[in-house]
Design a protein around this motif. Structure first.
Motif, mmCIF file in Angstrom:
data_model
loop_
_atom_site.group_PDB
_atom_site.id
_atom_site.type_symbol
_atom_site.label_atom_id
_atom_site.label_comp_id
_atom_site.label_asym_id
_atom_site.label_seq_id
_atom_site.Cartn_x
_atom_site.Cartn_y
_atom_site.Cartn_z
ATOM 1 N N ASP A 26 0.844 -1.191 0.000
ATOM 2 C CA ASP A 26 0.000 0.000 0.000
ATOM 3 C C ASP A 26 0.882 1.245 0.000
ATOM 4 O O ASP A 26 2.109 1.149 -0.045
ATOM 5 N N PHE A 27 0.257 2.412 0.052
ATOM 6 C CA PHE A 27 0.968 3.686 0.030
ATOM 7 C C PHE A 27 0.876 4.396 1.379
ATOM 8 O O PHE A 27 0.910 5.622 1.450
ATOM 9 N N CYS A 28 0.760 3.632 2.462
ATOM 10 C CA CYS A 28 0.598 4.213 3.795
ATOM 11 C C CYS A 28 1.948 4.422 4.472
ATOM 12 O O CYS A 28 2.936 3.756 4.145
ATOM 13 N N GLU A 29 1.998 5.340 5.436
ATOM 14 C CA GLU A 29 3.183 5.481 6.272
ATOM 15 C C GLU A 29 3.427 4.142 6.967
ATOM 16 O O GLU A 29 2.482 3.418 7.296
ATOM 17 N N PHE A 30 4.696 3.821 7.210
ATOM 18 C CA PHE A 30 4.989 2.454 7.647
ATOM 19 C C PHE A 30 5.879 2.363 8.890
ATOM 20 O O PHE A 30 6.558 1.350 9.109
ATOM 21 N N HIS A 31 5.884 3.400 9.712
ATOM 22 C CA HIS A 31 6.640 3.353 10.953
ATOM 23 C C HIS A 31 5.689 3.297 12.159
ATOM 24 O O HIS A 31 4.659 3.969 12.173
ATOM 25 N N LYS A 275 -2.047 12.158 -6.987
ATOM 26 C CA LYS A 275 -3.379 12.678 -7.315
ATOM 27 C C LYS A 275 -4.364 11.541 -7.593
ATOM 28 O O LYS A 275 -5.503 11.553 -7.106
ATOM 29 N N SER A 276 -3.939 10.551 -8.369
ATOM 30 C CA SER A 276 -4.814 9.418 -8.670
ATOM 31 C C SER A 276 -5.132 8.632 -7.405
ATOM 32 O O SER A 276 -6.261 8.175 -7.202
ATOM 33 N N LYS A 286 -5.372 7.393 -14.089
ATOM 34 C CA LYS A 286 -4.862 8.675 -14.581
ATOM 35 C C LYS A 286 -3.483 8.962 -13.991
ATOM 36 O O LYS A 286 -3.245 9.991 -13.375
ATOM 37 N N TYR A 287 -2.601 8.016 -14.153
ATOM 38 C CA TYR A 287 -1.237 8.194 -13.657
ATOM 39 C C TYR A 287 -0.290 7.419 -14.561
ATOM 40 O O TYR A 287 -0.720 6.619 -15.405
ATOM 41 N N ILE A 288 0.985 7.664 -14.418
ATOM 42 C CA ILE A 288 2.008 7.011 -15.234
ATOM 43 C C ILE A 288 2.370 5.700 -14.547
ATOM 44 O O ILE A 288 3.059 5.695 -13.525
ATOM 45 N N SER A 289 1.901 4.604 -15.080
ATOM 46 C CA SER A 289 2.067 3.321 -14.402
ATOM 47 C C SER A 289 3.404 2.668 -14.726
ATOM 48 O O SER A 289 3.862 2.663 -15.869
#
Length: 497
Positions: A26-31, A275-276, A286-289
């Motif tokens: 995922d894109f969550c903080e991880f500490h 943003k996506s 809508k992003y550069i994959s």
């Protein structure tokens, strides 16, 4: 000081990180933050030095040693140790408008200059800063505190990155009416779209912006001043204007085949992903994959590392990061003594994740791209590389990185990201306001000042000093606020440090 023998009794401990293979899901903080009890132990390690380099923020051999904001680190460490977290918050806020940001994204210049780190491990200053501010939100210490008196003066801040936000926060506290203009759809500038979510979750920014709104700061998004909004009208309508638009011009790579499809600037890649992610959880596409692609990243700094971590989360099949400079030593060299900033090799979170996923460090040192190879449809398929070595230029005497003959190589690439830094102010903004630029294409001012050549117009942050750290942007925001305040009222009660 907290505990005279604390630095001998307790070992350094920092927030634990989720394992690389788990956190890339995922894109969550991880500490995981330290407990309050552990924070007290870490604060007990602070020696309350006679000369606290941690808060010095001074230049040594061309590098910053200690906190540019001059945070009162020994004072609030002592307050954490004694359990007085409200006063610790008050001391922290005297110098830092946004500890919720710096405790997450700052490289901790304070810790690098900590006396405990001279022969051992530095105090966990950044972890305690995080604990102080998060506790303040939980306990209500960080709730909105609108100014009791208004001055009747109006200030426009153009740009809502850390410099613009710091200036707005300071001037609003002084009683001026502040309006912040942001060209993107969300407030935060670099913090919002330049720093990935896993380093700074965006609800943290929104939380602070909501506090600032309740304190009286007005935010106008989708306002591209200099294009959609006339600069002349801004100057006419406000008593002072602060330009804090950042250093937005990415440095390009001028190599054959640069027009190939599949080559992007890192800032565009990272911004599109964020943003996506915020708009749809990446479902809108809508992003550069980077999914299923062989990625080559040109640039070995923080932005390049952020690209590594983001590409891995997308599902890239390989990631390679090209770095022009030689690998730094793993430990301080003799010619880089404390309290200078340690010029040592840092393996950041993205590189850790690449090692875990692909079994190797993604970085290739002393290498750059000589040519972009494309297929018949114009898509990038590979990059031709060349090794570099340091040589002295006979004319200037400066050390330069030059190509090593016969060292050419080739890397397959479906996606290339250019993370080679930024060159300065976007010209249309400068032209719209009529401000002069210096030789580095930053907005020109007198040394140590923030007023431009245009009456009522000031500047701060990366637009003024060039690409730099969030903590420096906050300091510049505080300093320009003081200068504006003096200009408006003839004196200022705003503190800078």
């Amino acid at each position: 000081m907290g505990k005279p023998t604390g630095f001998m009794e307790y070992e350094r401990k920092t927030a634990a990180a989720v394992s690389p293979k788990e956190r890339i899901k995922d894109f969550c903080e991880f500490h995981t933050p330290l407990s309050q009890e552990e924070q007290r132990k870490q604060a007990a390690r602070c020696m309350n030095c006679g000369v606290p380099f941690c808060q010095a923020g001074m230049n040594i051999m061309g590098m910053t040693s200690g906190c540019p904001l001059h945070n009162l680190v020994p004072e609030w460490n002592d307050l954490v140790y004694t359990g007085n977290l409200e006063q610790a918050y008050n001391r922290l806020k005297k110098t830092n408008n946004f500890p919720e940001f710096t405790s997450r994204v700052c490289p901790a210049l304070c810790e690098a200059a900590c006396t405990c780190g001279h022969y051992g491990d530095p105090v966990s200053v950044k972890g305690n800063e995080y604990g102080i501010i998060e506790n303040a939100y939980e306990e209500g210490y960080a709730d909105p505190k609108p100014p009791r008196v208004r001055t009747g003066k109006q200030v426009a801040v153009i740009g809502s990155g850390p410099a613009g936000l710091a200036a707005a926060d300071q001037l609003n506290k002084r009683g001026h009416k502040v309006t912040v203009y942001e060209r993107d759809d969300r407030v935060g500038g670099l913090l919002m779209y330049g720093i990935p979510n896993m380093k700074l979750e965006k609800h943290i920014i929104d939380r602070k912006i909501n506090v600032m709104k309740e304190e009286g700061v007005e935010f106008v998004t989708g306002a591209n001043v200099g294009k959609d909004v006339k600069a002349a009208k801004i100057i006419k309508d406000y008593d002072a204007v602060i330009l804090a638009c950042g250093a937005k011009n990415p440095r390009d790579i001028k190599a054959e085949g640069r027009d190939a499809k599949g080559i992007y600037f890192a800032v565009d890649f990272l911004a599109a992903t964020t943003k996506s992610l915020l708009d749809s959880g990446l479902k809108d596409n809508k992003y550069i994959s980077a999914k299923g692609k062989k990625v080559v990243i040109i640039g070995g700094g923080d932005t390049g590392n952020d690209c590594v971590g983001t590409c891995i989360r997308h599902g890239a099949v390989s990631v390679t990061q090209l770095e022009m400079m030689p690998k730094a030593p793993d430990e301080r060299a003799e010619n880089n003594p404390w309290p200078e900033w340690p010029k040592v090799c840092k393996t950041d979170y993205g590189q850790e994740e690449a090692i875990a996923m692909f079994g190797r460090d993604p970085r290739i040192y002393q290498t750059t791209v000589k040519e972009f190879v494309k297929d018949k449809n114009g898509n990038v398929t590979a990059v031709k590389t060349v090794k570099l070595e340091s040589q002295k230029d006979e004319k200037t005497g400066r050390m330069m990185m030059v190509e090593v003959p016969g060292s050419e190589g080739k890397l397959d690439a479906d996606l290339v990201l250019i993370a080679a830094g930024f060159l300065g102010t976007q010209k249309y903004v400068a032209d719209a306001f009529g401000v002069q630029l210096n030789e580095r294409t930053n907005v020109a001012t007198e040394a140590g000042k923030y007023a431009t050549n245009v009456k009522k117009v000031f500047t701060a942050g990366d637009m003024h000093r060039g690409q730099s750290l969030v903590v420096w942007a906050i300091r510049e925001g505080r300093e320009v606020a003081r200068e504006v305040d003096e200009n408006l009222l003839g004196y200022s009660g705003l503190s800078v440090q």
